[in-house]
Design a protein around this motif. Structure first.
Motif, PDB file in Angstrom:
ATOM      1  N   ASN A 112       0.844  -1.190   0.000  1.00  0.00           N
ATOM      2  CA  ASN A 112       0.000   0.000   0.000  1.00  0.00           C
ATOM      3  C   ASN A 112       0.884   1.246   0.000  1.00  0.00           C
ATOM      4  O   ASN A 112       1.746   1.387   0.874  1.00  0.00           O
ATOM      5  CB  ASN A 112      -0.895  -0.006   1.240  1.00  0.00           C
ATOM      6  N   THR A 147       0.486   4.081   1.101  1.00  0.00           N
ATOM      7  CA  THR A 147       0.424   4.808   2.375  1.00  0.00           C
ATOM      8  C   THR A 147       1.615   4.479   3.263  1.00  0.00           C
ATOM      9  O   THR A 147       2.073   5.311   4.054  1.00  0.00           O
ATOM     10  CB  THR A 147      -0.884   4.471   3.119  1.00  0.00           C
ATOM     11  N   ASN A 173      -6.699  -0.935  -1.992  1.00  0.00           N
ATOM     12  CA  ASN A 173      -5.835   0.060  -2.605  1.00  0.00           C
ATOM     13  C   ASN A 173      -5.389  -0.363  -3.992  1.00  0.00           C
ATOM     14  O   ASN A 173      -5.363   0.434  -4.932  1.00  0.00           O
ATOM     15  CB  ASN A 173      -4.613   0.322  -1.725  1.00  0.00           C
ATOM     16  N   ASP A 187      -8.386  -0.034  -6.380  1.00  0.00           N
ATOM     17  CA  ASP A 187      -8.693   1.376  -6.663  1.00  0.00           C
ATOM     18  C   ASP A 187      -7.663   1.985  -7.604  1.00  0.00           C
ATOM     19  O   ASP A 187      -8.005   2.767  -8.509  1.00  0.00           O
ATOM     20  CB  ASP A 187      -8.740   2.174  -5.357  1.00  0.00           C
ATOM     21  N   GLU A 188      -6.396   1.644  -7.394  1.00  0.00           N
ATOM     22  CA  GLU A 188      -5.349   2.155  -8.269  1.00  0.00           C
ATOM     23  C   GLU A 188      -5.493   1.588  -9.677  1.00  0.00           C
ATOM     24  O   GLU A 188      -5.299   2.294 -10.668  1.00  0.00           O
ATOM     25  CB  GLU A 188      -3.972   1.818  -7.704  1.00  0.00           C
TER      26      GLU A 188
END
Length: 383
Positions: A134, A136, A184, A187-188
Motif C-alpha cells: 500500500n 500509504t 488500494n 482502486d489504483e
C-alpha cells in the motif's frame, strides 16, 4: 596500585585467577534482527516463506564472516507471529522494540505494517518492508521505513496499462477484498484504467474470509465483461476463478497479487490455463543471482520459493550492507546509510527515494501455460 610483573602471569592463569581468553576485548558483536509476519492462520505459508528468506540472508551474512568495527558479527533472528492482525502486530512490534532490535524486516500485510511501523519510527529503529505494498506505507514522512517491494500504484498501474493497451480489454470488471492491500490495489487499477481510456463496468467487493463469490460474479456476468481483475490473495483468487468458470464467465482472468504459486494451479486444476497474474518484482530466473537464490533456498528448506522469500532475503541483506558501510550496528547508523544505499540484490538493484519507496521497482505479468506460471512481460517504474 602496582602493576603485576609478567613473570607472575602464567601461575595466575593456571590458578584460574585470570582468564586465558580475553573475552571482553575480542567478543563477537550480536545484531538482533526483528521479524514479524503471520506465522499461523490464513497467510502462514507466506509468512514462513518470508521468514525463510530472512533466515537464509542471515546465514549467508554469517558465513561471509562480516565484521563491524573489527569484530565478527553474530545475527540473532527474533521472529514474532503477528497473525495478520493489526492489533497483534502492535503487540509484537513493541516486543521487537523492547528486545533491542537493531533493525526490523516486516510486516507482511499492509494492514499490519502501517500501524507497527509507527512504533519503529518512534523508537528510531529502521524497518525494511519486504511485502506491504500500500503506498500509504511510504507516504507518512517516516525516516526509518524502507520498502524493497513494488507498491500498489506501480504494480496495479502496470497491470492496468497492459490491460488497456496490450490486452485490448474493452469491458473491465474488478473484485477486491477491502483489505488495505486489496482495496488500494483495486482502486489504483481502476484509476489507471480510466486514465488510459479504458471502461470499468463493475467494481464488486468481498472480504478476505469469504468463500462464496457467486453473488458478485452473477452481477458481473450480467454486464458481459471481457476482462476481470481480482485483487485478493491466494487461495481466494483460485476460488473466484473456479466459480467464475462454473458460471460460464469466459472473460480474461487477471489476479492482482499473491496468486503466482503452484498452489493456485493445484486449487484450480485445468481451468487455470490461460489465467494471468501481476506480481511485484522481476522473475527470479531472469538473472543468475535469482536462480542461485532459488536453488539454495530449496536445498536449505526443502521447498520452493512460494512468493516473497526473495524480498525478505534482500531486505535483510540491504540493511546489513548499510551496517557494514556505516561500520556501526546502531539503528541510527543503519538508517543513515539506507537512505543513500546502492545494493545489487537477487531482486535487482536496490536504492530508495526520499520517502523510502524503492527506485526502479519492477512488476511482472505471468500466464499459466501448460500448467506452469510463465513470465510474459516485465515493466519497471522510472527512478
Amino acid at each position: 596500585m602496582r602493576n603485576f610483573s609478567s613473570r607472575f602471569l602464567p601461575s595466575l592463569i593456571a590458578a584460574g585467577m585470570i582468564s586465558a581468553t580475553p573475552i571482553i576485548a575480542f567478543a563477537d558483536t550480536t545484531v538482533k534482527v526483528g521479524f514479524a509476519a503471520p506465522l499461523t492462520g490464513q497467510y502462514a505459508s507466506y509468512g514462513k516463506d518470508l521468514q525463510y528468506g530472512v533466515q537464509l540472508a542471515l546465514e549467508d551474512a554469517k558465513a561471509k564472516g562480516i565484521k563491524v568495527d573489527g569484530k565478527a558479527v553474530n545475527f540473532e533472528l527474533i521472529a514474532e507471529d503477528d497473525q495478520g492482525d493489526p492489533r497483534v502486530a502492535m503487540q509484537v512490534g513493541q516486543m521487537l522494540v523492547d528486545k533491542g532490535s537493531n533493525f526490523i524486516v516486516g510486516h507482511f500485510n499492509s494492514g499490519t505494517t502501517i500501524p507497527a511501523s509507527a512504533l519503529y519510527e518512534k523508537a528510531g529503529i529502521p524497518d525494511v518492508n519486504p511485502t506491504s505494498s500500500n503506498p500509504t506505507v511510504n507516504q507518512r514522512g517516516f525516516k526509518n521505513l524502507f520498502s524493497t517491494i513494488t507498491n500498489d500504484a506501480q504494480n496495479s498501474g502496470a497491470a492496468a496499462r497492459y490491460a488497456v493497451t496490450v490486452q485490448k480489454a474493452k469491458r473491465i470488471a474488478i473484485i477486491d477484498d477491502r483489505t488495505a492491500f486489496g482495496q488500494n490495489q483495486a482502486d489504483e487499477f481502476e484509476r489507471t484504467v480510466k486514465a488510459a481510456g479504458g471502461n470499468v463496468v463493475a467494481h464488486e467487493y468481498t472480504s478476505n474470509t469469504a468463500v462464496d463469490f457467486r453473488p458478485q460474479l452473477t452481477t458481473i456476468k450480467g454486464l458481459a465483461p471481457d476482462f476481470i481483475f481480482v485483487s485478493n490473495s491466494n487461495p481466494q483468487a483460485a476460488l473466484i476463478l473456479k466459480q467464475m468458470r462454473s458460471l460460464g464467465i469466459r472473460a480474461t482472468y487477471v489476479g492482482g497479487g499473491g496468486v503466482n504459486t503452484t498452489a493456485f494451479i493445484e486449487l484450480t486444476g485445468s481451468i487455470s490455463e490461460g489465467a494471468y497474474a501481476w506480481e511485484p518484482g522481476r522473475p527470479l530466473e531472469s538473472n543468475a543471482a535469482g536462480k542461485d537464490f532459488a536453488a539454495r533456498f530449496k536445498k536449505r528448506f526443502g521447498v520452493d520459493v512460494l512468493a516473497y522469500a526473495q524480498f525478505g532475503y534482500d531486505s535483510a541483506l540491504v540493511a546489513i550492507k548499510a551496517m557494514q558501510e556505516a561500520n556501526d550496528i546502531s539503528p541510527a547508523a543503519i538508517r543513515g546509510k539506507l537512505q543513500t544505499i546502492q545494493y545489487e540484490g537477487v531482486t535487482g538493484p536496490i536504492s530508495f527515494h526520499s520517502d523510502g519507496s524503492r527506485k526502479d521497482a519492477a512488476s511482472t505479468v505471468y500466464q499459466v501455460k501448460d500448467g506452469k506460471w510463465v513470465p510474459v512481460h516485465t515493466e519497471t517504474a522510472g527512478s
